[in-house]
Design an enzyme around this catalytic site. Structure first.
Site, PDB file in Angstrom:
ATOM      1  CG  ASP A   1      21.922   5.276  83.015  1.00 61.79           C
ATOM      2  OD1 ASP A   1      21.430   6.016  82.147  1.00 61.79           O
ATOM      3  OD2 ASP A   1      21.421   5.112  84.146  1.00 61.79           O
TER       4      ASP A   1
HETATM    5  C1  SPV Z   1      17.460   3.933  86.200  1.00 63.17           C
HETATM    6  O1  SPV Z   1      16.913   2.855  86.373  1.00 63.17           O
HETATM    7  O2  SPV Z   1      17.943   4.258  85.118  1.00 63.17           O
HETATM    8  C2  SPV Z   1      17.533   4.875  87.299  1.00 63.17           C
HETATM    9  C3  SPV Z   1      17.489   4.340  88.642  1.00 63.17           C
HETATM   10  O3  SPV Z   1      17.690   6.025  87.051  1.00 63.17           O
HETATM   11  S1  SPV Z   1      19.083   3.979  89.144  1.00 63.17           S
HETATM   12  O4  SPV Z   1      19.777   3.332  88.103  1.00 63.17           O
HETATM   13  O5  SPV Z   1      18.972   3.157  90.338  1.00 63.17           O
HETATM   14  O6  SPV Z   1      19.715   5.256  89.443  1.00 63.17           O
HETATM   15 MG    MG Z   2      18.050   6.424  85.041  1.00 63.19          MG
END
Ligand code: SPV
Ligand code: MG
Length: 558
Positions: free
Chosen positions: A54
């Site tokens: 991510d």
């Molecule tokens: C996501 O789901 O991509 C978020 C929330 O940004 S978290 O991963 O919990 O930061």
């Molecule tokens: Mg996110």
């Protein structure tokens, strides 16, 4: 009501609005079935589902394509997690336009610099944008949205970056003042202490949102009481699937048979339901032309040429002979089913008890097979003579392409006729035991010994066993197709003729009871009904003699 309006309505209740993360249309459906209020199109999940971190690896278009897919799959409002907005305020303007176009209820953008890093990754570079820069993004988003209901969530990562409560409050206030509809304060502590401290000091009318991923003991109700109208369970869905898939695949690899994992997996019917197979069926019935159903009648009642076939037929009819490990009937049924013909009627007579019970065919009997011929056998199956009907002699083996071509014939009556017969006649290899059902055709597809069937088809002009061989172009192989109209004409003709005294000859038969298919086909021709010729050149075999059988067994392609 738009999904954005729906989300606003949910946020107006006196209970937390619960969103859950999804990474594709299917997970969005599961979220809906689980009873969530809305879907969080999670950056974490969408990237993880593509085996990516991510970390702003996907482009905005790639990300929004998935958000759109999620939105299309569910009636729930969807909030797109849009990281830091894929650029500066100008990029955010386009982002908002695209999200509204896709029907999304809102977006969440965060004050990480591009390229962002997931809030929980340890030892990665983590910086925040300036307050001015990010406030400008919020203003740009609010200024761009067309619908007043579209929800813009501002998320501060001040706690995540370790910049403390005062910085978090300073940022949150600025974003609220810039017009944010909700303020998401993120924390990676395993207790809600940062959220609680923030909430106690929060002094704007803008409601809060929380993502309790790490402070996972805290309930949605507890967060609601702190001022969080929106509670997002962001990534539990994909984590559940990773665990379940891994366990199922590990067991499957170990046990090496599919049923071993049945208790762990959703039945196929469950997937059919989720993806809307019954709706697909309804749509097909409503909008697609009705498939042309074909009934096949296999005429297999006769003995054949007893003298030539003994001892082969001592205990079984020809259709029951095995060729390459399968009976002729099995081979025919296989071919028919491969062409989507499921309604198969077999007319038995001689040694009918030798036919095995099959769930793929229905039997009818011609117990008078010795006094009649194949036309009477065909009409033993009269209840099946409805709609489009394929008639097949029970003792032939044929190449799949022949059936293919016959089924594409558009005529009311079409016969498969083999022009190689003429060649064997010229070579002096006459039919050994009987007169074949010869045909005359309008055109000959043979040209200088080459077979060239005409694109616009050919016509049968005469059929019968007594045609002078030199005058015949081809041999009827025992495969005929009748259109629904052709079937009706065949039935009407048959019934009209059954009233005629049986002592009178009928075409080449001594009486109507003894008539063969070729007799009634000639009758149809005499009535002026066009009969199409599906011209072939070899590609089939019939079994009339012991020698034929030996040859078929040698040549059959297994
Ligand atoms: C996501 O789901 O991509 C978020 C929330 O940004 S978290 O991963 O919990 O930061
Ligand atoms: Mg996110």
């Amino acid at each position: 009501m738009s999904k954005a309006a729906k989300l606003r309505e949910l946020l107006g209740r006196t209970q937390p609005t619960l969103l859950v993360g999804a990474h594709n249309g299917l997970t969005a459906k599961l979220a809906e079935e689980a009873g969530f209020d809305g879907v969080w199109a999670s950056g974490f999940e969408i990237n993880a589902a593509r085996a990516l971190p991510d970390a702003s690896i996907l482009s905005m278009s790639e990300h929004l394509a998935v958000c759109g897919e999620i939105n299309d799959a569910t009636a729930l409002p969807v909030v797109a997690d849009c990281d830091n907005g894929f650029g500066n305020a100008i990029n955010v303007m386009r982002l908002v336009r695209e999200c509204e176009k896709a029907g999304l209820a809102g977006i969440s953008i965060e004050d990480n610099v591009f390229p962002k890093r997931c809030s929980f990754y340890a030892s990665v570079k983590r910086e925040l944008e300036s307050i001015e820069e990010f406030s400008g993004k919020i203003r740009a988003a609010k200024n761009t949205q067309r619908s007043p209901d579209f929800v813009v969530i501002a998320r501060t990562e001040a706690f995540i970056a370790g910049w403390g409560l005062e910085e978090a409050l300073k940022r949150a206030r600025a974003y609220a003042d810039a017009g944010a509809d909700l303020l998401l304060v993120h924390s990676k502590k395993n207790t809600p202490e940062e959220i609680q401290a923030f909430a106690r000091r929060w002094d704007r009318p803008v409601p809060l949102a929380a993502v309790p991923t790490i402070y996972k003991q805290t309930t949605a109700q507890e967060l609601y009481e702190l001022g969080c109208r929106l509670v997002i369970f962001a990534n539990q869905g994909i984590r559940a699937s990773v665990k379940a898939v891994r366990e199922a695949l590990t067991e499957l690899r170990e046990k090496q048979f599919a049923a071993a994992v049945d208790p762990r997996i959703a039945p196929l019917e469950e997937i059919y339901r989720l993806v809307g197979v019954s709706e697909l069926r309804d749509q097909e019935a409503q909008f697609l032309p009705a498939p042309e159903k074909t009934t096949a009648v296999i005429v297999a009642a006769g003995v054949g040429f007893e003298r030539e076939l003994m001892p082969l037929i001592k205990d079984r009819p020809k259709a029951m002979w095995e060729v390459g490990g399968k009976t002729i009937l099995e081979r025919q049924v296989e071919r028919l089913r491969a062409h989507a013909i499921k309604e198969i009627v077999v007319v038995r007579g001689y040694k009918k008890e030798a036919f095995p019970a099959l769930d793929t065919v229905r039997y009818v009997d011609n117990d008078r097979y010795a006094q009649t011929h194949n036309l009477a056998s065909l009409f033993c199956a009269e209840p099946a003579l409805e709609g489009r009907v394929l008639v097949l002699y029970g003792d032939i083996l044929f190449d799949s392409s022949i059936l293919d071509r016959l089924l594409r014939a558009q005529a009311d009556v079409a016969l498969v006729v083999d022009h190689a017969w003429q060649e064997s006649y010229q070579r002096g290899q006459l039919h050994p035991v009987s007169h074949p059902e010869l045909v005359q055709t309008q055109n000959s597809p043979l040209y200088k010994n080459r077979f060239l069937p005409a694109a616009d088809g050919n016509r049968v002009t005469r059929i019968g066993r007594t045609i002078e061989p030199a005058q015949a172009q081809a041999e009827f192989i025992g495969m005929a197709l009748f259109s629904p109209r052709g079937t009706k004409i065949l039935r009407d003709t048959y019934h009209r003729l059954t009233k005629v005294a049986d002592q009178l000859p009928f075409h080449e038969a001594a009486g109507f009871q003894k008539a063969s298919l070729s007799d009634i086909l000639q009758e149809l021709l005499d009535q002026g009904l066009p009969v199409a010729a599906v011209d072939i050149y070899k590609g089939w075999m019939e079994v009339d003699t012991f020698e034929d059988y030996v040859k078929v067994c040698e040549q059959i392609q297994l």
